[in-house]
Design a protein around this motif. Structure first.
Motif, short mmCIF file in Angstrom:
data_model
loop_
_atom_site.label_atom_id
_atom_site.label_comp_id
_atom_site.label_asym_id
_atom_site.label_seq_id
_atom_site.Cartn_x
_atom_site.Cartn_y
_atom_site.Cartn_z
N GLY A 72 10.80 -22.25 22.02
CA GLY A 72 10.97 -22.55 22.05
C GLY A 72 10.04 -24.25 21.44
N LEU A 73 9.14 -24.06 22.34
CA LEU A 73 7.93 -24.56 20.98
C LEU A 73 7.00 -23.98 20.05
N ALA A 74 6.55 -22.91 19.66
CA ALA A 74 6.60 -22.44 18.80
C ALA A 74 7.64 -22.26 17.69
N ASN A 75 9.07 -22.00 17.89
CA ASN A 75 9.29 -23.13 16.16
C ASN A 75 9.85 -24.44 16.29
N LEU A 76 10.00 -24.92 16.97
CA LEU A 76 9.72 -26.95 16.82
C LEU A 76 8.30 -26.49 16.13
N VAL A 77 7.24 -25.63 16.56
CA VAL A 77 6.46 -26.13 15.35
C VAL A 77 6.43 -25.43 14.12
N ILE A 78 6.72 -24.35 13.96
CA ILE A 78 7.08 -23.64 13.03
C ILE A 78 8.39 -24.86 11.69
N THR A 79 9.07 -25.11 12.47
CA THR A 79 10.48 -26.83 12.02
C THR A 79 9.78 -26.62 11.27
N ILE A 80 8.45 -27.85 11.70
CA ILE A 80 7.36 -28.91 11.03
C ILE A 80 6.79 -28.30 9.67
N PRO A 81 6.61 -26.81 9.15
CA PRO A 81 6.27 -26.85 7.83
C PRO A 81 7.28 -26.07 7.15
N MET A 82 8.62 -25.75 8.09
CA MET A 82 9.76 -25.59 6.67
C MET A 82 9.98 -26.67 6.64
N VAL A 83 10.34 -27.91 7.03
CA VAL A 83 10.43 -28.77 6.33
C VAL A 83 9.82 -29.48 5.95
N LEU A 84 8.76 -29.47 6.47
CA LEU A 84 7.56 -30.11 4.92
C LEU A 84 7.40 -29.58 3.60
N ASN A 85 7.59 -28.32 3.54
CA ASN A 85 7.66 -27.29 2.91
C ASN A 85 9.05 -27.61 1.57
N GLY A 86 9.76 -27.42 2.48
CA GLY A 86 11.46 -27.98 2.10
C GLY A 86 12.04 -29.11 0.99
N HIS A 87 10.66 -29.92 2.07
CA HIS A 87 10.86 -31.52 0.95
C HIS A 87 11.43 -30.93 -1.14
N ALA A 88 10.30 -30.17 -1.46
CA ALA A 88 9.77 -30.16 -2.77
C ALA A 88 11.68 -29.44 -3.45
N GLY A 89 11.87 -28.45 -2.76
CA GLY A 89 13.56 -27.33 -2.68
C GLY A 89 14.26 -29.34 -2.79
N VAL A 90 14.55 -29.79 -2.51
CA VAL A 90 15.86 -30.82 -2.81
C VAL A 90 15.16 -32.04 -3.28
N LYS A 91 13.61 -32.68 -3.84
CA LYS A 91 13.08 -33.51 -4.70
C LYS A 91 13.38 -33.44 -6.13
N TYR A 92 13.38 -31.26 -6.47
CA TYR A 92 13.33 -31.20 -7.69
C TYR A 92 13.92 -30.73 -7.85
N GLY A 93 14.24 -29.55 -6.84
CA GLY A 93 16.00 -28.86 -6.70
C GLY A 93 14.84 -27.14 -7.22
N ILE A 94 14.30 -26.94 -7.11
CA ILE A 94 13.41 -25.88 -7.27
C ILE A 94 12.76 -25.10 -6.39
N PRO A 95 13.29 -23.89 -6.92
CA PRO A 95 12.57 -21.87 -5.60
C PRO A 95 11.27 -22.50 -5.42
N PHE A 96 11.30 -21.92 -4.56
CA PHE A 96 9.58 -21.25 -4.51
C PHE A 96 8.62 -20.74 -5.09
N PRO A 97 9.24 -19.96 -6.03
CA PRO A 97 8.50 -19.25 -7.57
C PRO A 97 7.93 -19.73 -8.69
N VAL A 98 8.61 -20.81 -8.47
CA VAL A 98 8.77 -21.96 -9.57
C VAL A 98 7.92 -23.39 -9.22
N LEU A 99 7.85 -23.85 -7.34
CA LEU A 99 7.04 -24.60 -6.94
C LEU A 99 5.84 -23.78 -6.95
N GLY A 100 5.75 -22.45 -6.78
CA GLY A 100 4.73 -22.30 -6.64
C GLY A 100 3.74 -22.14 -7.48
N ARG A 101 3.93 -22.02 -8.82
CA ARG A 101 3.15 -22.47 -10.24
C ARG A 101 2.03 -23.38 -10.15
#
Length: 578
Positions: A72-101
């Motif tokens: 439970g704790l590990a998955n709560l912890v990993i959800t935080i960077p999951m949400v943070l890294n998902g922010h750009a996906g929502v804001k700019y609508g771009i997939p990971f390979p484009v974001l990583g550029r």
């Protein structure tokens, strides 16, 4: 304004870095709300590895309560960077390979995205083979045929059928994937509830079942070092029923000697006597036993002549309290690393979310809760099975995986129901977790030549090429090894987006071959590549240097932290920020 999606100018449509599949998701394409995203996570999290997670921890000596807390704790912890890294996906609508550029450069991003893709392709092959075995089992039940243990043409036909089912959803596109996950989620939750109800009815209540959980964390046989007179002793703990009486009626002990194994013969089990003295054994191999080169063998049987697995028993070293805490930390790291790959490529999914609130709520609703729930299902059902099935005499024979559990039932409709459930779970996990990311990664390598569909088909072909039916165990180890090295990638992504660029990206520049993210035309961001290299080295160094073993065991955290810091130091003065 929650997103900054805007159309890429026509002049960039001919760019070698642009394609419709890699372009920002337009407003009309933002169709996924928090429940769709939660369903995605239910579909991904409900799989055989999730079901098995707690079993590995309990077998190592942890209680089922501690195992669930860590999960439970590990998955709560990993959800935080999951949400943070998902922010750009929502804001700019771009997939990971484009974001990583931005963090790695237009060419440099191929390195982490290819690593992510290969991991996904490997798991795709393994999951597709597992799904094929479920189809094979259903066919055998319907036709009344006997399945074979080895490979046969039927298994390959079933594998091919399931492979084409996966490819169908890939070809239909992301909306069909959303439909699949929405369709699967309630069914998968219902299956978990059905399993718990079965366990409750079979064992006679929640309390009765969970009180017996302590049996699963104990070894059936524990060999003690010889006493002053040179005699070994062995402590025996076969599975007990709800009344505290052993389910086994007899036991057998074989001891290695210089002339083979000395057999004490079948001994009658006495519930009041748990310690067996190994004495008067001529030519006993004391040195080899102490060195762990040879083991004492133990087996149990009941009145109906059903026998347990033959257990190889070696001397166990007592654990100190500090080593127990270290084991908790290692397991916590392993559980965080379970979704390490998805935390990198989560923008592949969040780019379809309507708002930031949707992606945050959807991920926190879907991920930690599902992981805890299905891990508990695995624990509860396994304990109930151990207590209910008369032929399970030792905890080492506990049917931890669903396949072993189903094998205990002889009723055809039960087997078919279980295998259909496994098919749904495997398909929903495979499509969301193992197809979207590599399809985008392959498309990003040659945007004008490889579409999302083609990238998905390439993923499927690689899944065949790896021959999962032959190399499943070896591939799994390699994939877990690679997954542990992906922490540095996330460290660069988060530092670049949140700390260095303050969540501000130049969207058009993402698609210019000689734009700001090409870093002078080389296509490589030196800061990102340096941080990635250093992070991976730090995560790996303990693999070769025993004194730094803790860095390897904590590879996800050590790699993430080091890469984050190295990137911040090397990038804050060298990267032009608009």
């Amino acid at each position: 304004m929650e997103n900054n999606t805007k159309a890429i100018p026509e002049e960039l449509h001919s760019s070698s870095l642009y394609s419709k599949d890699l372009a920002p998701t337009p407003e009309e394409g933002r169709t996924w709300n928090k429940w769709n995203l939660a369903a995605i996570w239910v579909g991904m999290a409900v799989c055989i590895p999730t079901y098995l997670l707690a079993s590995y921890m309990i077998r190592s000596g942890l209680s089922w309560q501690a195992s669930l807390i860590i999960i439970g704790l590990a998955n709560l912890v990993i959800t935080i960077p999951m949400v943070l890294n998902g922010h750009a996906g929502v804001k700019y609508g771009i997939p990971f390979p484009v974001l990583g550029r931005a963090g790695f450069g237009t060419k440099g991003v191929h390195i982490p995205s290819f690593m992510r893709a290969i991991v996904a392709c490997g798991w795709f092959g393994i999951q597709t083979w597992i799904g094929g075995l479920a189809i094979y089992s259903i066919w055998n039940v319907i036709t009344g045929q006997e399945g074979t243990i080895g490979l046969d043409i039927g298994k390959f036909i079933a594998f091919g059928i399931f492979w084409f089912i996966n490819i169908y959803f890939i070809w239909k596109g992301t909306e069909s994937i959303r439909w699949l996950e929405d369709f699967s989620a309630p069914i998968l939750i219902a299956i978990g509830i059905v399993l718990i109800v079965w366990g409750y009815n079979s064992a006679g209540g929640f309390g009765k079942v969970l009180d017996q959980g302590v049996q699963l964390q104990k070894s059936t046989a524990v060999l003690s070092a010889p006493d002053a007179s040179g005699q070994f002793s062995i402590s025996l703990n076969p599975v007990k029923d709800f009344n505290g009486k052993a389910k086994a009626d007899e036991y057998s002990i074989l001891v290695p000697t210089d002339k083979g194994y000395y057999d004490f013969g079948w001994q009658k089990w006495d519930d009041n006597k748990h310690i067996f003295l190994i004495e008067n054994v001529p030519g006993i191999e004391t040195k080899n036993i102490l060195a762990g080169l040879e083991s004492v063998k133990v087996q149990f049987r009941n009145k109906t002549q059903e026998v347990s697995t033959i257990l190889d028993v070696n001397i166990q070293k007592p654990q100190s309290k500090s080593s127990q805490w270290w084991e908790y930390v290692i397991w916590f790291t392993a559980m965080v690393g379970f979704w390490a790959t998805m935390s990198i490529s989560i923008s592949d999914i969040t780019r379809y979310a309507k708002t930031q609130k949707d992606q945050i709520a959807g991920q926190f609703i879907g991920l930690p809760g599902t992981m805890i729930f299905y891990s508990f299902v695995g624990i509860f059902v396994t304990i109930a099975a151990v207590m209910s099935f008369k032929d399970i005499l030792v905890v080492e024979d506990a049917p931890w995986d669903p396949v072993s559990l189903v094998a205990k039932f002889k009723t055809p409709w039960v087997v078919i129901f279980a295998q259909v459930a496994m098919l749904i779970a495997t398909l929903s996990t495979n499509i969301a977790a193992n197809v979207i990311a590599p399809a985008n990664a392959f498309s990003n390598m040659f945007p004008k030549k490889i579409s999302f569909r083609a990238g998905g088909v390439i993923t499927g072909i690689i899944g065949i090429i790896i021959c999962p039916w032959l190399l499943m165990d070896e591939i799994s180890g390699i994939l877990i090894f690679i997954s542990g090295l992906l922490g540095p990638v996330l460290g660069v992504l988060l530092c670049d987006y949140f700390i260095v660029r303050k969540k501000t990206l130049e969207l058009n520049e993402m698609y210019r071959p000689n734009g700001m993210y090409s870093y002078g035309g080389s296509g490589f961001n030196k800061a990102g590549m340096l941080a990635l290299l250093v992070g991976v080295l730090i995560a790996l160094i303990g693999y070769w240097i025993p004194s730094l073993d803790y860095l390897y065991k904590l590879s996800w955290f050590s790699g993430f932290i080091v890469s984050f810091i190295v990137y911040y130091i090397s990038a804050k003065k060298s990267i032009p920020i608009s």
